[in-house]
Enzyme design. Structure first.
Site, PDB file in Angstrom:
ATOM      1  CB  CYS A 118     -19.482 -31.481  14.146  1.00  0.00           C
ATOM      2  SG  CYS A 118     -20.430 -32.175  15.583  1.00  0.00           S
ATOM      3  CG  HIS A 258     -15.901 -31.658  14.544  1.00  0.00           C
ATOM      4  ND1 HIS A 258     -16.634 -30.640  14.846  1.00  0.00           N
ATOM      5  CD2 HIS A 258     -16.347 -32.269  14.454  1.00  0.00           C
ATOM      6  CE1 HIS A 258     -17.084 -30.923  16.191  1.00  0.00           C
ATOM      7  NE2 HIS A 258     -17.332 -32.465  15.678  1.00  0.00           N
ATOM      8  CG  ASN A 288     -17.788 -31.918  19.621  1.00  0.00           C
ATOM      9  OD1 ASN A 288     -18.311 -30.680  18.541  1.00  0.00           O
ATOM     10  ND2 ASN A 288     -18.001 -32.801  19.265  1.00  0.00           N
TER      11      ASN A 288
HETATM   12  O1  UT7 Z   1     -18.439 -35.096  17.138  1.00  0.00           O
HETATM   13  C1  UT7 Z   1     -19.092 -35.690  17.337  1.00  0.00           C
HETATM   14  C2  UT7 Z   1     -17.667 -35.734  17.976  1.00  0.00           C
HETATM   15  N1  UT7 Z   1     -17.740 -37.216  19.188  1.00  0.00           N
HETATM   16  C3  UT7 Z   1     -16.946 -37.350  19.224  1.00  0.00           C
HETATM   17  O2  UT7 Z   1     -15.791 -37.060  18.766  1.00  0.00           O
HETATM   18  C4  UT7 Z   1     -16.616 -38.664  20.667  1.00  0.00           C
HETATM   19  C5  UT7 Z   1     -15.406 -38.975  20.748  1.00  0.00           C
HETATM   20  N2  UT7 Z   1     -15.039 -40.348  21.558  1.00  0.00           N
HETATM   21  C6  UT7 Z   1     -14.618 -39.726  22.169  1.00  0.00           C
HETATM   22  O3  UT7 Z   1     -14.050 -38.321  22.358  1.00  0.00           O
HETATM   23  C7  UT7 Z   1     -13.963 -41.001  23.944  1.00  0.00           C
HETATM   24  O4  UT7 Z   1     -14.470 -41.839  22.551  1.00  0.00           O
HETATM   25  C8  UT7 Z   1     -14.092 -40.546  24.864  1.00  0.00           C
HETATM   26  C9  UT7 Z   1     -13.574 -39.119  25.069  1.00  0.00           C
HETATM   27  C10 UT7 Z   1     -16.336 -40.062  24.865  1.00  0.00           C
HETATM   28  C11 UT7 Z   1     -14.872 -41.628  25.834  1.00  0.00           C
HETATM   29  O5  UT7 Z   1     -13.328 -41.919  26.027  1.00  0.00           O
HETATM   30  P1  UT7 Z   1     -12.864 -43.295  25.954  1.00  0.00           P
HETATM   31  O6  UT7 Z   1     -11.783 -43.268  26.080  1.00  0.00           O
HETATM   32  O7  UT7 Z   1     -13.256 -43.904  24.707  1.00  0.00           O
HETATM   33  O8  UT7 Z   1     -14.032 -44.409  27.083  1.00  0.00           O
HETATM   34  P2  UT7 Z   1     -14.750 -44.897  26.789  1.00  0.00           P
HETATM   35  O9  UT7 Z   1     -16.263 -44.071  27.289  1.00  0.00           O
HETATM   36  O10 UT7 Z   1     -14.485 -46.699  26.774  1.00  0.00           O
HETATM   37  O11 UT7 Z   1     -14.717 -45.304  28.646  1.00  0.00           O
HETATM   38  C12 UT7 Z   1     -13.888 -45.716  29.345  1.00  0.00           C
HETATM   39  C13 UT7 Z   1     -13.931 -45.590  31.365  1.00  0.00           C
HETATM   40  C14 UT7 Z   1     -15.044 -46.108  31.932  1.00  0.00           C
HETATM   41  O12 UT7 Z   1     -15.040 -46.699  32.587  1.00  0.00           O
HETATM   42  P3  UT7 Z   1     -15.014 -48.810  33.302  1.00  0.00           P
HETATM   43  O13 UT7 Z   1     -16.253 -49.180  32.241  1.00  0.00           O
HETATM   44  O14 UT7 Z   1     -13.417 -49.051  32.437  1.00  0.00           O
HETATM   45  O15 UT7 Z   1     -14.567 -48.666  34.129  1.00  0.00           O
HETATM   46  C15 UT7 Z   1     -16.179 -44.994  31.832  1.00  0.00           C
HETATM   47  O16 UT7 Z   1     -17.238 -45.507  32.678  1.00  0.00           O
HETATM   48  O17 UT7 Z   1     -14.019 -44.490  31.780  1.00  0.00           O
HETATM   49  C16 UT7 Z   1     -15.202 -43.593  31.830  1.00  0.00           C
HETATM   50  N3  UT7 Z   1     -15.938 -43.071  31.921  1.00  0.00           N
HETATM   51  C17 UT7 Z   1     -15.111 -41.763  32.499  1.00  0.00           C
HETATM   52  N4  UT7 Z   1     -14.531 -41.779  34.109  1.00  0.00           N
HETATM   53  C18 UT7 Z   1     -14.017 -40.406  34.136  1.00  0.00           C
HETATM   54  C19 UT7 Z   1     -16.516 -42.196  31.126  1.00  0.00           C
HETATM   55  N5  UT7 Z   1     -16.723 -40.660  31.308  1.00  0.00           N
HETATM   56  C20 UT7 Z   1     -15.983 -40.049  32.298  1.00  0.00           C
HETATM   57  C21 UT7 Z   1     -15.332 -39.582  32.770  1.00  0.00           C
HETATM   58  N6  UT7 Z   1     -14.231 -39.076  33.626  1.00  0.00           N
HETATM   59  N7  UT7 Z   1     -15.767 -38.240  32.377  1.00  0.00           N
END
Ligand code: UT7
Length: 336
Positions: A118, A258, A288
């Site tokens: 990116c 970005h 993204n």
């Molecule tokens: O250019 C490359 C760049 N990449 C990025 O910038 C990524 C940066 N990171 C993020 O934007 C965030 O970390 C995410 C949006 C990807 C994820 O958010 P988070 O608050 O870090 O969530 P997490 O991965 O810690 O997941 C929290 C919970 C989990 O459930 P449990 O284990 O707490 O029960 C996931 O299974 O949310 C669940 N989860 C979802 N729930 C509903 C993960 N994806 C989803 C979803 N819908 N799409």
């Protein structure tokens, strides 16, 4: 700053996105998720995806034509083409070679791709900066394009919600008026963080040597790890970039970051003390788009009149590698 260098002019920018829109509500047909979960964590409402035979090369070609048009240059005036993509549709020929052929640019013009995920546009601009500064090339076409929808694992709700497809392009030339549009530029990487975002190419072993073991498919990302790293590093990094250029945040008119996560964008915004009208965000509509993200945000915001010309902007990005980078640029009248 390169001393005694030939100055660079940003002569034109352009963008292209596919027509098909996938909303957060559409994604609920694929897995358990919700518009509320996605929007509050990322700022994304919808993204564009390619369909049929269309891919990142087509998007890049369209963006390149628009940037050339704005720069008032014929394709055959270009003397170097650099394309940046997180993962090109073909490992070879390079996207830049495809675009050279489609634009009908001379066979004597070099064309190559770079991979900095990116951060690709900032890396490409940095390379172009060096070539223009040295006098080696005078008119360079930069194309940043990605078709992430063909690369994500559509069963992984943690990553597939984030990405979309798009392209941005920039034409840079020698600045005959002596005014350098790249006030400052810097690129960084830390390969020890490579496992935060990965996409393997599943080449097969020689069957005479060992049995084929399929590798995991699609983009794999430690979302929380990426978020934590970038939220810690990027706001300070952008602040330092501005200070090292001998400028203050007040000297910069726009932040064009970005588009990966609205909360990361807001962290940089807060650090700079910028009001909302100084920050370009289109993540809500495109998600993204990886390498395309920064030039797409730049070209679209200028076209829509949200960014005025005759101004300065700080561009900043980060991505797999990990790579990151920033540039302080002048946005001249007529670039879009
Ligand atoms: O250019 C490359 C760049 N990449 C990025 O910038 C990524 C940066 N990171 C993020 O934007 C965030 O970390 C995410 C949006 C990807 C994820 O958010 P988070 O608050 O870090 O969530 P997490 O991965 O810690 O997941 C929290 C919970 C989990 O459930 P449990 O284990 O707490 O029960 C996931 O299974 O949310 C669940 N989860 C979802 N729930 C509903 C993960 N994806 C989803 C979803 N819908 N799409």
């Amino acid at each position: 700053m390169i001393k005694n260098a030939i100055p660079l002019k940003i002569a034109g920018v352009g963008y292209s996105v596919p027509e098909t829109v996938i909303t957060n509500d559409d994604l609920t047909k694929l897995y358990e998720t919700s518009d509320e979960w996605i929007y509050t964590r990322t700022g994304i409402k919808e993204r564009r995806v390619v369909s049929g035979n269309q891919n990142a090369i087509d998007l890049g070609f369209e963006a390149a034509k628009r940037a050339l048009d704005k720069a008032k240059l014929n394709p055959d005036e270009i003397d170097l083409i650099i394309a940046a993509s997180s993962a090109p549709p073909d490992l070879y020929p390079a996207i830049a070679c495809h675009i050279q052929a489609r634009l009908g640019i001379s066979t004597q013009v070099p064309a190559f791709d770079i991979t900095a995920a990116c951060t690709g546009l900032i890396y490409a601009l940095s390379i172009a900066r060096g070539y223009i500064a040295s006098g080696m090339y005078k008119k360079i076409l930069l194309v940043a394009t990605d078709n992430n929808s063909r690369l994500v694992n559509w069963e992984d709700r943690g990553t597939s919600i984030l990405f979309g497809d798009g392209a941005g392009a920039m034409v840079v030339t020698e600045a005959e008026d002596g005014v350098d549009d790249v006030i400052a530029i810097d690129i960084k990487s830390d390969g020890s963080l490579g496992d935060l975002i990965e996409l393997s190419f599943d080449g097969k072993n020689c069957p005479l040597v060992e049995q084929y073991e399929p590798k995991p498919q699609g983009i794999r990302m430690n979302g929380r790890g990426v978020y934590t790293f970038v939220a810690k590093v990027l706001p300070h990094y952008v602040d330092e970039l501005i200070k090292n250029a001998g400028m203050k945040a007040e000297d910069i008119d726009y932040l064009i970051p970005h588009q990966a996560n609205i909360r990361i964008i807001q962290a940089v915004q807060e650090r700079l003390g910028f009001s909302d009208d100084k920050v370009v965000t289109n993540i809500k509509y495109y998600g993204n788009t990886s390498a395309a993200s920064i030039p797409l945000a730049l070209a679209e915001s200028v076209e829509k009149g949200n960014v005025k010309l005759g101004t300065t902007a700080v561009l900043c990005g980060f991505g797999a590698g990990m790579t990151w980078g920033g540039a302080i640029v002048r946005l001249r009248e007529g670039i879009c």
